[in-house]
Design an enzyme around this catalytic site. Sequence first.
Site, short mmCIF file in Angstrom:
data_model
loop_
_atom_site.label_atom_id
_atom_site.label_comp_id
_atom_site.label_asym_id
_atom_site.label_seq_id
_atom_site.Cartn_x
_atom_site.Cartn_y
_atom_site.Cartn_z
CG ASP A 72 61.94 58.71 46.03
OD1 ASP A 72 61.18 59.18 46.89
OD2 ASP A 72 63.18 58.67 46.16
CD GLU A 88 59.33 62.97 46.62
OE1 GLU A 88 59.52 63.41 47.75
OE2 GLU A 88 60.24 62.47 45.94
C1 NOJ Z 1 61.28 61.06 49.01
C2 NOJ Z 1 60.76 59.99 49.94
O1 NOJ Z 1 59.39 60.21 50.15
C3 NOJ Z 1 61.57 60.09 51.19
O2 NOJ Z 1 61.02 59.31 52.24
C4 NOJ Z 1 63.00 59.72 50.89
O3 NOJ Z 1 63.81 59.92 52.03
C5 NOJ Z 1 63.56 60.58 49.75
N1 NOJ Z 1 62.64 60.74 48.66
C6 NOJ Z 1 64.82 59.96 49.19
O4 NOJ Z 1 64.50 58.81 48.47
#
Ligand code: NOJ
Length: 538
Positions: A214, A273
């Site tokens: 993440d 991500e």
């Molecule tokens: C990306 C995640 O996919 C999302 O759902 C989240 O709010 C943010 N990162 C913060 O962790």
Amino acid sequence: MTEVVHEAHQPKAATRWWRDAVIYQVYVRSFADGDGDGVGDLVGARGRLGYLADLGVDAVWLTPFYTSPMADFGYDVADYRDVDPVFGTLADARALIDDAHAYGMRVIIDVVPNHTSDRHAWFAAAVQAGPGAPERGRYIFRPGRGASGELPPNDWESVFGGPAWTRLPDGEWYLHLFDHRQPDLNWDSPEVHEEFTAILRFWLDLGVDGFRVDVAHGMVKAPGLPDIGTAGQVELLGTAVLPYFDQEGVHEIHRGWRRLLDSYEGERIGVAEAWAPTQERLARYVRPDELHQAFNFHFLKAPWDAAVMRVVIDESIATVSPVGAPSTWVLSNHDVKRHVTRYGGGEAGVRRARAAALLMLALPGSAYVYQGEELGLPEVLDLPDEVCRDPQRLRAPGDGRDGCRVPIPWAHAEPPFGFGPPGVADTWLPMPRSWAPLTVEAQAGDPGSTLSLYRAALRLRRGHAALGDGTMRWHGSPPGTLVFGRGEDFVCTVNMTGEPVELPRPGDLLLASAPVAQRGRSVVLAADSAAWWAAGRA
Ligand code: NOJ
């Protein structure tokens, strides 16, 4: 449902499976409810593994199920080594991982290293310890600006809206790039590095096949935390280099994690991500000594336009090829409007989404499928304000992420559509009555359904040597269409216009998202449709 055969998970060595894997995203909260509280959980997901195996995916990515106060639905982790009671227990996680392996599917879990929950023991200790204490060194605490420190330490804005700083009663401010209940960790602290290495080991030892990282672009902040100088920073996300995203230092962290992943048997992977401003910057996350995959959000964000789509595809491949990585295609996830709706909604949206699936699954590389896209689910746009719970709605009221997180309709004619055990009426977000024809049960026996299209595409993709990893080449085609070949004997045609288009027949039809008319040596592709062809047999 397919019977589970329990046997030891023995992945073959050096298959480089991630290069063409199709990975299914389970947003645990909304996938399947095992205990009847209206919230999806690990027992529910485990019960649906047979469905995923039949669908034909290679792996499952589970969104965070760790102990969490759920301020951001699990992306605010209070304990990285345990399961939140709403999702089950550690034993449930272990059983799910084992069963997925028995089905021949791998399991990827989320790791959330940019921030913790404000209920994490470390943050509680930091608040308690007061300014200057070593406990504060694990987070990013600063004194404020202004005569009495009443102004935030810099002008950074939270991704969810408002200032990225919150002040404690003792006068110090802490940084949170997301919600104020998600304090950012300080990755200059060796203790933070050690803790995350231990967390990754904990789950690797439990048998997971990898991690979706993440905010993989966010852990390191520019020295001195410099001002940006403009308001409206959220609009710059993913387009400009900001002092809190895509800093050079994040790559050193990913290199360390790659060494850790490589030290385990079984080709464990990391997927970033990362919202990088350009495809070139994104490719840096998948250099040979870093992570294995990075979501291609440039593809996700491309409009339904053949010329734009072609440029994005070309750039994607051109930027990852030099670093030796595949592209990782994705159309939807739990943070963006579902692509049926993004592509126009209604019948046109469904037609385009079906065509987009065949396009994505024919491109070289791996692909992620977000739960429910195989059912052609649209975004739920009319959720009443009082049920919406996404913290991002602070930023854009009425435009949060709840609409793509509505629970999955499995069966029956009425909500909750078999989401949980019989007799349970409510789901954590309400499901539209209009989804009755979209349930798994309704679509499973219908050869024309979107579910049948995904099943057929995944079966063909798995069995076709030309699909998955490899190269592609464009064929000449009329404006508004895309035609490309894979290997010696595969062609994909996509008509992105709203009109039928006639083309020379590329070969024998393998699969189509809409009926294809054959006219002698020509074929007529329906508006907004795609088809797969066995080339060279016309
Ligand atoms: C990306 C995640 O996919 C999302 O759902 C989240 O709010 C943010 N990162 C913060 O962790």
